[in-house]
Scaffold this active site. Structure first.
Site, PDB file in Angstrom:
ATOM      1  N   CYS A 272       0.752  -1.249  -0.044  1.00  0.00           N
ATOM      2  CA  CYS A 272       0.132   0.233   0.048  1.00  0.00           C
ATOM      3  C   CYS A 272       0.753   1.345   0.069  1.00  0.00           C
ATOM      4  O   CYS A 272       2.106   1.129  -0.025  1.00  0.00           O
ATOM      5  CB  CYS A 272      -1.009   0.024   1.436  1.00  0.00           C
ATOM      6  SG  CYS A 272      -0.103   0.364   2.732  1.00  0.00           S
TER       7      CYS A 272
ATOM      8  N   CYS B 132       3.134   1.810   3.011  1.00  0.00           N
ATOM      9  CA  CYS B 132       4.618   1.479   2.832  1.00  0.00           C
ATOM     10  C   CYS B 132       5.764   2.033   2.006  1.00  0.00           C
ATOM     11  O   CYS B 132       6.776   2.413   2.565  1.00  0.00           O
ATOM     12  CB  CYS B 132       4.609  -0.075   2.077  1.00  0.00           C
ATOM     13  SG  CYS B 132       3.376  -1.280   2.868  1.00  0.00           S
TER      14      CYS B 132
ATOM     15  N   ASP C 288       1.095  34.404 -22.386  1.00  0.00           N
ATOM     16  CA  ASP C 288       2.082  34.772 -23.281  1.00  0.00           C
ATOM     17  C   ASP C 288       1.325  35.137 -24.709  1.00  0.00           C
ATOM     18  O   ASP C 288       0.000  34.285 -24.896  1.00  0.00           O
ATOM     19  CB  ASP C 288       3.193  33.987 -23.559  1.00  0.00           C
ATOM     20  CG  ASP C 288       3.849  34.660 -24.777  1.00  0.00           C
ATOM     21  OD1 ASP C 288       4.411  35.828 -24.937  1.00  0.00           O
ATOM     22  OD2 ASP C 288       4.432  33.812 -25.656  1.00  0.00           O
TER      23      ASP C 288
ATOM     24  N   ASP D 101       5.742  29.798 -24.116  1.00  0.00           N
ATOM     25  CA  ASP D 101       6.480  29.003 -24.989  1.00  0.00           C
ATOM     26  C   ASP D 101       7.818  29.398 -25.485  1.00  0.00           C
ATOM     27  O   ASP D 101       8.697  28.501 -25.990  1.00  0.00           O
ATOM     28  CB  ASP D 101       5.543  28.862 -26.378  1.00  0.00           C
ATOM     29  CG  ASP D 101       5.636  29.934 -27.096  1.00  0.00           C
ATOM     30  OD1 ASP D 101       5.816  31.142 -26.548  1.00  0.00           O
ATOM     31  OD2 ASP D 101       5.880  29.824 -28.374  1.00  0.00           O
TER      32      ASP D 101
ATOM     33  N   ASP E 104       9.943  33.608 -21.727  1.00  0.00           N
ATOM     34  CA  ASP E 104       8.958  33.242 -20.748  1.00  0.00           C
ATOM     35  C   ASP E 104       9.367  32.560 -19.706  1.00  0.00           C
ATOM     36  O   ASP E 104       8.691  32.280 -18.494  1.00  0.00           O
ATOM     37  CB  ASP E 104       7.669  32.532 -21.321  1.00  0.00           C
ATOM     38  CG  ASP E 104       7.150  33.344 -22.421  1.00  0.00           C
ATOM     39  OD1 ASP E 104       6.944  34.681 -22.467  1.00  0.00           O
ATOM     40  OD2 ASP E 104       6.749  32.702 -23.528  1.00  0.00           O
TER      41      ASP E 104
END
Length: 754
Positions: free
Chosen positions: A37, A40, A453, A633, A637
């Site tokens: 689980c 752990c 942008d 992009d 930026d």
């Protein structure tokens, strides 16, 4: 004892030679077998992170792996894994698609198989035992207690062995875990019943107070069987919820057809492909590696990678992506990456990392879990002493303590966040959206405003050259329009900016040859400069036009470039507004040009910040306040993307922008930003619902158990309730997955119809 709880056969084994190896800056990877689980994984991650020299550690429950950064030997990490009750091995440093797929399938099938066997043994013995108890009873059947004792002992060994091994390992480290509660609860019920059983069988106890005391052998077997059933259901549900990574891993074909110098075809493993290999892709086949078409023409279905439902035409010179499906034409492609570093592999690695990372909201659950087990053990002890000393009813005290221990097992608390994150990140990948971490997913769900942008984000990023206005200095230096364009295009040839590409394309269209260039420099937010034909050429921002051409410190011309909004830009703005978010366009373009584009996509002048440099973009993001996203992009930026609470890059943008962002959306669909926010909000809502269910369950159940309100069958009721709490959290995550899948199918159908 069932040691399989933490010892499964796996693909990697500990190598005695790894003791001297150190984990590098890029991190070392280890297999971890035996986690059942997320608790752990969380506990092991904390143990590894506490090792001297470890800078960062991440343990992935989904794939059964760990990644460790820092100056620590592999032997030390493997010892920590072993001390935690798990089995570790050293993996290759780089993400390997086929190795990951094999390990994922083995880990998941092994977990399901292991818990299924334990559940079958536990419940398979408990049901007949309980049936005998209620039908025949104990009176007049001296053999009945013996059957109950032996049956319960078998269940404790077979179904409980793994719980005991895990709890013992934790105890050796001076800690506790979720298995500690189960082990103590089952052991207490069994030992108490054994004491009663021995006293009842002894001659001295035949007429004593022990005669009428009930035995809880069946309940001890039942709670192990029911908890194992809960883990079985949990493992099976995790397989379904984590299907996104498996789907991605299956996209890249195992084998490829490599062409030799004489066009002979050789079948090779796709993982062994190298850059420059020529490959044949038959009609209907999958592209084995990212590459460029060098022969043939066909339509490529990229929907499983990009989310775009319509096929795209591909011919000579066009790029193709690994995992996409070829249409009706034969293609020959040249590999541009090796078989281990394809787009599919990178996406799968990102999705796996996001699914296994920890969201900030999970820290609340972790803080609670850290003190939860010791607190519950204290409450159980108080129940025994309270009932025994104050009410002189030690039997009820024992039953109440066992019930508290079992009903308090915090598996649901540990599952609340990871299951929802697994679903959210997986569904995002199916829509072509990559989320790099659970923290980024949570940040997207809390957004209040989004900065966009302009160029390449809200616009197509493919501007064309408009008017070229010669300035008086041009005539004085003997430059005409063609020569200005030749010099400017040459200077921009090394630029990644869409404006530079437009100048280069315009020069090529007019058949203007580009001269050699030296000393090229890109200045983010300002422009470029280079030396062309011995002259220093600058193409920089201008207040009245798109850019200005400067030759040897003389401004000779201004250039205007025209860009078009993306087809879905207005839709993206409307959808984000409908979600109650602020929208701002942040651009380095002139105010008039920015307002012209903004008006066409539905932005008001007050929602536009123009003439922005990288520094002013960064300042705008910082001043906006918390819960702010930046979508961009370009290189200019990158700082703003990194500064925002959530940076979102367009997949077609520069590598710098993508590296700075926490999420990546398809290059041709800016409306996917709205999809990302929607997915994140749904995921965050599910996390909150899961945490509420887990906290509500424990807050109501523990007092009821401690005060004996569940009666003599409390341990059995507790085991069933604990399993139900796990299933409710998992079921809520599965409900989210199905709901989002229906949305995706509906949206894809609408795009195809449109």
């Amino acid at each position: 004892m069932d040691n399989e709880h933490h010892h499964h056969p796996g693909p990697s084994e500990t190598d005695s030679r790894v003791g001297d190896r150190k984990t590098g800056g890029s991190g070392s990877r280890f297999s971890v077998e035996g986690m059942h689980c997320t608790g752990c994984a969380t506990g092991l991650q904390s143990s590894i992170a506490a090792l001297p020299g470890v800078e960062a550690a991440r343990v992935d429950f989904i794939t059964g792996s760990a990644e460790v950064h820092g100056e620590v030997s592999a032997e030390t990490v493997l010892r920590s894994i072993s001390d935690g009750g798990f089995k570790g091995g050293v993996l290759a440093p780089a993400f390997d698609l086929q190795e990951t797929r094999t390990r994922l399938e083995q880990a998941q099938s092994s977990s399901v198989r292991l818990w299924r066997r334990r559940a079958i043994v536990g419940l398979g013995l408990w049901v007949p035992l309980e049936t005998l108890h209620w039908t025949l009873g104990g009176a007049g059947h001296a053999w009945m207690p013996w059957v109950m004792f032996l049956g319960s002992a078998i269940v404790l060994v077979v179904a409980g062995g793994g719980f005991y091994a895990s709890a013992w390992k934790a105890a050796l480290r001076g800690g506790t875990n979720m298995d500690t509660l189960v082990s103590i609860g089952a052991s207490t019920a069994f030992i108490w019943s054994f004491v009663v059983f021995v006293m009842q069988q002894s001659a001295a106890g035949a007429e004593s107070v022990w005669t009428d005391r009930p035995l809880y052998f069946a309940e001890a077997a039942a709670l192990l069987g029911v908890i194992s059933l809960g883990h079985w259901l949990e493992a099976a549900a995790s397989v379904r919820a984590g299907a996104a990574v498996r789907d991605l891993l299956e996209l890249q074909p195992d084998e490829a057809e490599r062409l030799g110098p004489d066009d002979t075809v050789e079948l090779v493993a796709s993982r062994d492909l190298e850059i420059g290999d020529h490959l044949q892709v038959r009609p209907g086949g999958r592209v084995p590696v990212d590459g460029t078409v060098i022969d043939g023409r066909s339509e490529i279905d990229e929907s499983l990678v990009t989310g775009e439902p319509l096929p795209v035409n591909r011919a000579g010179g066009d790029p193709v992506i690994a995992g996409t499906v070829n249409g009706s034409g034969r293609l020959v492609i040249e590999a541009t990456v090796d078989g281990r570093h394809t787009t599919v592999a990178r996406i799968a690695e990102l999705v796996q990392g996001a699914q296994s990372s920890q969201a900030p909201i999970q820290r609340l659950a972790d803080r609670v879990s850290a003190v939860f087990v010791p607190t519950v053990i204290s409450i159980a002890a108080a129940s025994v002493l309270g009932w025994g000393l104050l009410a002189a009813d030690w039997q009820t005290g024992i039953v109440s303590a066992v019930t508290v221990l079992i009903i308090s097992c915090p598996c649901a608390l540990g599952l609340a966040t990871p299951m929802a994150v697994m679903v959210g990140a997986g569904e995002a990948s199916r829509r072509g959206i990559l989320v790099k971490s659970a923290g980024d997913l949570e940040a997207a769900g809390r957004l209040e405003r989004v900065f966009f942008d302009k160029t390449g984000t809200l616009t197509a990023g493919r501007p064309i050259l408009g008017p070229v206005t010669l300035l008086p200095e041009a005539e004085a230096t003997g430059l005409d329009r063609r020569e200005v364009l030749r010099l400017a295009a040459a200077a921009e040839r090394g630029s990644e900016h869409p404006l530079g590409r437009a100048l280069v394309s315009a020069a090529a269209a007019e058949k203007i040859e580009s001269p050699p260039v030296s000393d090229f420099t890109a200045i983010p937010g300002r422009g470029v400069q280079a030396r062309v034909d011995g002259r220093r050429i600058e193409v920089i921002r201008d207040e009245r036009a798109t850019c200005r051409v400067v030759v040897d410190d003389h401004a000779v011309a201004t250039l205007d470039l025209v860009d078009e909004p993306r087809p879905d830009a207005a839709e993206a703005i409307d959808r984000i507004r409908d979600m109650g978010l602020e929208v701002i366009m942040l651009t380095g373009d002139r105010q008039t040009a920015a307002e012209e584009i903004g008006g066409r996509i539905g932005l008001h002048d007050s929602e536009i910040i123009a003439d922005a440099s990288p520094e002013s973009k960064l300042e705008a993001i910082a001043a906006a306040g918390p819960h702010t996203a930046m979508v961009g992009d370009g290189i200019n930026d990158a700082a703003a993307l990194a500064r925002a609470d959530l940076g979102i890059a367009m997949a077609g943008g520069t590598g710098t922008a993508i590296e700075s962002a926490g999420g990546v959306v398809p290059a041709d669909r800016v409306s996917s930003v709205a999809d990302a926010v929607h997915l994140a909000r749904r995921t965050l809502l599910t996390i909150r619902q899961n945490l509420f269910l887990a906290f509500l369950y424990n807050s109501l159940a523990i007092p009821a158990a401690a005060f004996g309100l569940l009666g003599a069958s409390g341990p059995l009721i507790a085991a069933a309730a604990m399993a139900c709490s796990d299933v409710s959290v998992i079921g809520n995550a599965i409900r989210l997955r199905r709901s989002l899948a229906r949305e995706r199918r509906t949206t894809s159908g609408e795009r195809v119809d449109g």
